[in-house]
Scaffold this active site. Structure first.
Site, PDB file in Angstrom:
ATOM      1  CB  CYS A 294      -0.881  -0.002   1.234  1.00 41.91           C
ATOM      2  SG  CYS A 294      -2.004   1.227   1.348  1.00 41.91           S
TER       3      CYS A 294
ATOM      4  CG  HIS B 165      -1.629  -1.092   5.666  1.00 42.61           C
ATOM      5  ND1 HIS B 165      -2.182  -0.086   6.597  1.00 42.61           N
ATOM      6  CD2 HIS B 165      -1.749  -0.734   4.614  1.00 42.61           C
ATOM      7  CE1 HIS B 165      -2.649   0.826   5.822  1.00 42.61           C
ATOM      8  NE2 HIS B 165      -2.498   0.347   4.713  1.00 42.61           N
TER       9      HIS B 165
ATOM     10  NE  ARG C 295      -0.719   5.030   8.715  1.00 40.56           N
ATOM     11  CZ  ARG C 295      -1.962   4.755   9.055  1.00 40.56           C
ATOM     12  NH1 ARG C 295      -2.365   4.826  10.324  1.00 40.56           N
ATOM     13  NH2 ARG C 295      -2.669   4.295   8.207  1.00 40.56           N
TER      14      ARG C 295
ATOM     15  CG  ASP D 283      -0.766   4.049   5.477  1.00 38.63           C
ATOM     16  OD1 ASP D 283       0.403   4.786   5.926  1.00 38.63           O
ATOM     17  OD2 ASP D 283      -1.909   4.139   5.582  1.00 38.63           O
TER      18      ASP D 283
ATOM     19  CB  CYS E 275      -5.753  -0.421   4.474  1.00 43.30           C
ATOM     20  SG  CYS E 275      -5.375   0.079   3.121  1.00 43.30           S
TER      21      CYS E 275
END
Ligand code: CO
Length: 203
Positions: free
Chosen positions: A40, A96, A44, A42, A99
């Site tokens: 992803c 994750h 993080r 993202d 998400c």
């Protein structure tokens, strides 16, 4: 300001050179990464950091909610290069928990273009709505859908002509499905590994 970023970059480059004066020279010769990571976007979930890998060790493709679209030229070009040029044998699809893309796919309001991108995830949620309805709350449903999305991604990858052809040539590629927990930093193997086309088998 980008000045701050450039200054951090200079600090990093200098510290790498202090540890190994030839550190950067080695990278000019080419790359031989062991893993192809599909994850992803993202912020993080940075592939190299959470898998504790340095530069040169992971070939990476990331998009919102780590969706494997069977006609995504970006992902497919990266996969083809990873398999045919880099000789990578380990492909990782990593989703994750928490998400935002998966969450958006379960919401009814408009998210603009993201709703087009997330259509396969939304459809997967509908397909598994009975299983998801049994879970205690929306967070649990989103986290389970994140897992299902990874499993679906592994299945879709396994049916791409790129991997079918590689397997037919006897190349032992393994496609693993992982999920990352933002809350404790741990990756978990979803045990949906593909070593051949998962829906249709080898011809
Ligand atoms: Co995400």
């Amino acid at each position: 300001m980008v000045d701050e970023l450039l200054s951090r970059n200079r600090e990093w480059a200098a510290s790498q050179c202090r540890e190994n004066p030839h550190y950067f020279q080695d990278f000019t010769k080419g790359q031989q990464p062991e893993f192809f990571w599909i994850g992803c976007s993202d912020s993080r979930v940075p592939a190299n950091v959470i898998a504790k890998q340095g530069p040169g060790e992971v070939f990476v493709h990331r998009n919102i909610a780590n969706v494997v679209h069977s006609s995504d030229l970006n992902l497919l070009s990266a996969l083809e290069f990873a398999v045919n040029n880099l000789g990578i044998l380990k492909v990782l699809v990593c989703g994750h928990y928490g998400c935002g893309g998966v969450r958006a796919s379960m919401e009814s309001h408009d998210h603009g273009l993201a709703d087009h991108w997330l259509e396969p995830v939304r459809r997967l949620g509908v397909k598994h709505r009975e299983e998801l309805a049994l879970l205690e709350d929306d967070d649990a449903r989103q986290n389970r859908l994140a897992e299902l999305n990874v499993i679906e991604g592994v299945i879709r990858l396994s049916e791409t002509p790129i991997l079918r052809n590689a397997w037919e040539r006897g190349i032992p590629i393994r496609v693993h499905g992982l999920v990352y927990n933002l809350g404790d930093g741990l990756l978990r193997d979803l045990e949906c590994t593909a070593t051949q086309p998962l829906l249709s088998g080898l011809r």
